[in-house]
Design a protein around this motif. Structure first.
Motif, PDB file in Angstrom:
ATOM      1  N   LEU A 123      22.849  24.216  23.629  1.00  0.00           N
ATOM      2  CA  LEU A 123      24.188  24.250  23.053  1.00  0.00           C
ATOM      3  C   LEU A 123      24.469  22.984  22.257  1.00  0.00           C
ATOM      4  O   LEU A 123      24.996  23.040  21.138  1.00  0.00           O
ATOM      5  N   ILE A 124      24.095  21.839  22.798  1.00  0.00           N
ATOM      6  CA  ILE A 124      24.295  20.574  22.087  1.00  0.00           C
ATOM      7  C   ILE A 124      23.472  20.554  20.801  1.00  0.00           C
ATOM      8  O   ILE A 124      23.955  20.142  19.742  1.00  0.00           O
ATOM      9  N   LEU A 125      22.222  21.021  20.867  1.00  0.00           N
ATOM     10  CA  LEU A 125      21.385  21.057  19.673  1.00  0.00           C
ATOM     11  C   LEU A 125      21.964  21.992  18.615  1.00  0.00           C
ATOM     12  O   LEU A 125      21.875  21.709  17.415  1.00  0.00           O
ATOM     13  N   TYR A 126      22.561  23.091  19.050  1.00  0.00           N
ATOM     14  CA  TYR A 126      23.169  23.993  18.073  1.00  0.00           C
ATOM     15  C   TYR A 126      24.297  23.297  17.337  1.00  0.00           C
ATOM     16  O   TYR A 126      24.402  23.393  16.112  1.00  0.00           O
ATOM     17  N   PHE A 127      25.153  22.590  18.054  1.00  0.00           N
ATOM     18  CA  PHE A 127      26.272  21.934  17.396  1.00  0.00           C
ATOM     19  C   PHE A 127      25.816  20.776  16.512  1.00  0.00           C
ATOM     20  O   PHE A 127      26.450  20.484  15.499  1.00  0.00           O
ATOM     21  N   ILE A 128      24.721  20.124  16.861  1.00  0.00           N
ATOM     22  CA  ILE A 128      24.234  19.011  16.050  1.00  0.00           C
ATOM     23  C   ILE A 128      23.406  19.509  14.866  1.00  0.00           C
ATOM     24  O   ILE A 128      23.600  19.066  13.731  1.00  0.00           O
ATOM     25  N   LEU A 129      22.481  20.424  15.102  1.00  0.00           N
ATOM     26  CA  LEU A 129      21.534  20.841  14.073  1.00  0.00           C
ATOM     27  C   LEU A 129      21.824  22.202  13.455  1.00  0.00           C
ATOM     28  O   LEU A 129      21.497  22.435  12.292  1.00  0.00           O
ATOM     29  N   GLY A 130      22.397  23.106  14.202  1.00  0.00           N
ATOM     30  CA  GLY A 130      22.517  24.489  13.752  1.00  0.00           C
ATOM     31  C   GLY A 130      23.684  24.769  12.834  1.00  0.00           C
ATOM     32  O   GLY A 130      23.557  25.513  11.871  1.00  0.00           O
ATOM     33  N   ARG A 131      24.822  24.174  13.109  1.00  0.00           N
ATOM     34  CA  ARG A 131      25.999  24.441  12.286  1.00  0.00           C
ATOM     35  C   ARG A 131      25.915  23.619  11.016  1.00  0.00           C
ATOM     36  O   ARG A 131      25.685  22.431  11.050  1.00  0.00           O
ATOM     37  N   GLU A 132      26.135  24.263   9.905  1.00  0.00           N
ATOM     38  CA  GLU A 132      26.103  23.593   8.618  1.00  0.00           C
ATOM     39  C   GLU A 132      27.452  23.751   7.956  1.00  0.00           C
ATOM     40  O   GLU A 132      28.091  24.782   8.063  1.00  0.00           O
ATOM     41  N   LYS A 133      27.856  22.725   7.267  1.00  0.00           N
ATOM     42  CA  LYS A 133      29.119  22.797   6.545  1.00  0.00           C
ATOM     43  C   LYS A 133      28.914  23.577   5.266  1.00  0.00           C
ATOM     44  O   LYS A 133      27.924  23.403   4.569  1.00  0.00           O
ATOM     45  N   THR A 134      29.859  24.440   4.973  1.00  0.00           N
ATOM     46  CA  THR A 134      29.781  25.195   3.732  1.00  0.00           C
ATOM     47  C   THR A 134      30.302  24.326   2.597  1.00  0.00           C
ATOM     48  O   THR A 134      30.953  23.311   2.809  1.00  0.00           O
ATOM     49  N   ALA A 135      30.016  24.727   1.384  1.00  0.00           N
ATOM     50  CA  ALA A 135      30.451  23.956   0.222  1.00  0.00           C
ATOM     51  C   ALA A 135      31.972  23.898   0.149  1.00  0.00           C
ATOM     52  O   ALA A 135      32.547  22.900  -0.263  1.00  0.00           O
ATOM     53  N   GLU A 136      32.649  24.978   0.581  1.00  0.00           N
ATOM     54  CA  GLU A 136      34.107  25.000   0.511  1.00  0.00           C
ATOM     55  C   GLU A 136      34.734  24.042   1.517  1.00  0.00           C
ATOM     56  O   GLU A 136      35.762  23.459   1.262  1.00  0.00           O
ATOM     57  N   SER A 137      34.115  23.853   2.680  1.00  0.00           N
ATOM     58  CA  SER A 137      34.701  22.967   3.677  1.00  0.00           C
ATOM     59  C   SER A 137      34.556  21.509   3.288  1.00  0.00           C
ATOM     60  O   SER A 137      35.222  20.650   3.843  1.00  0.00           O
ATOM     61  N   ASN A 138      33.674  21.180   2.314  1.00  0.00           N
ATOM     62  CA  ASN A 138      33.533  19.805   1.854  1.00  0.00           C
ATOM     63  C   ASN A 138      34.600  19.431   0.845  1.00  0.00           C
ATOM     64  O   ASN A 138      34.801  18.258   0.571  1.00  0.00           O
ATOM     65  N   LEU A 139      35.281  20.412   0.262  1.00  0.00           N
ATOM     66  CA  LEU A 139      36.341  20.142  -0.691  1.00  0.00           C
ATOM     67  C   LEU A 139      37.617  19.758   0.053  1.00  0.00           C
ATOM     68  O   LEU A 139      37.831  20.178   1.184  1.00  0.00           O
ATOM     69  N   PRO A 140      38.478  18.964  -0.562  1.00  0.00           N
ATOM     70  CA  PRO A 140      39.787  18.749   0.045  1.00  0.00           C
ATOM     71  C   PRO A 140      40.527  20.076   0.141  1.00  0.00           C
ATOM     72  O   PRO A 140      40.300  20.988  -0.659  1.00  0.00           O
ATOM     73  N   LYS A 141      41.423  20.195   1.100  1.00  0.00           N
ATOM     74  CA  LYS A 141      42.084  21.479   1.345  1.00  0.00           C
ATOM     75  C   LYS A 141      42.868  21.963   0.141  1.00  0.00           C
ATOM     76  O   LYS A 141      42.950  23.142  -0.103  1.00  0.00           O
ATOM     77  N   ALA A 142      43.453  21.053  -0.622  1.00  0.00           N
ATOM     78  CA  ALA A 142      44.227  21.479  -1.776  1.00  0.00           C
ATOM     79  C   ALA A 142      43.330  22.058  -2.860  1.00  0.00           C
ATOM     80  O   ALA A 142      43.777  22.818  -3.697  1.00  0.00           O
ATOM     81  N   GLU A 143      42.045  21.721  -2.855  1.00  0.00           N
ATOM     82  CA  GLU A 143      41.153  22.169  -3.899  1.00  0.00           C
ATOM     83  C   GLU A 143      40.211  23.275  -3.439  1.00  0.00           C
ATOM     84  O   GLU A 143      39.289  23.620  -4.154  1.00  0.00           O
ATOM     85  N   SER A 144      40.389  23.808  -2.253  1.00  0.00           N
ATOM     86  CA  SER A 144      39.503  24.879  -1.808  1.00  0.00           C
ATOM     87  C   SER A 144      39.895  26.154  -2.535  1.00  0.00           C
ATOM     88  O   SER A 144      40.938  26.735  -2.288  1.00  0.00           O
TER      89      SER A 144
END
Length: 103
Positions: free
Chosen positions: A49-70
Motif C-alpha cells: 500500500l505504501i509503495l502504491y502511494f509513493i510509486l503507483g499514483r501519478e499526477k495528471t497534467a491537469e492536476s499540475n495546473l493551478p485550479k483557476a487554469e484547469s
C-alpha cells in the motif's frame, strides 16, 4: 476462539476491499496495470500500500495546473472558489464574485 476467528475474517475482508479500491484507483491514476497494483497491495500488505502511494499514483497534467487554469474539454476554466465554469478571459467569477486567480 470464535471471536478471534471473526476478527481475522473481518480484517481479511477489509484488506481485500482495500486491494480492490487500489486496483480501481490505479485504473484512473496510474499508467501501470491496475490488477498488478491490487495484487501487490493484497499480497504485500502495508508495504504494498505504501509503495502504491509513493510509486503507483501519478499526477495528471491537469492536476499540475493551478485550479483557476484547469481547463475543461469545452475550453472553460473552473473558478478556484466555487468551481463554476467560466470563460478564460474573465477576471471575476459570475457565481461567487471572487477573483479567478488562484488564491
Amino acid at each position: 476462539m470464535v471471536s478471534t476467528v471473526n476478527w481475522v475474517v473481518l480484517l481479511g475482508m477489509l484488506w481485500f476491499c482495500m486491494s480492490l479500491w487500489v486496483a480501481h484507483d490505479a485504473s484512473k491514476n496510474s499508467k501501470h496495470s491496475s490488477f498488478l497494483w491490487g495484487l501487490a497491495v493484497f499480497v504485500g500488505g502495508l508495504l504494498g500500500l505504501i509503495l502504491y502511494f509513493i510509486l503507483g499514483r501519478e499526477k495528471t497534467a491537469e492536476s499540475n495546473l493551478p485550479k483557476a487554469e484547469s481547463k475543461t474539454q469545452s475550453g472553460l476554466i473552473k473558478c478556484p472558489n466555487c468551481h463554476a465554469l467560466e470563460d478564460p478571459g474573465r477576471d471575476v467569477c459570475r457565481a461567487c464574485e471572487k477573483p479567478m486567480t488562484g488564491t
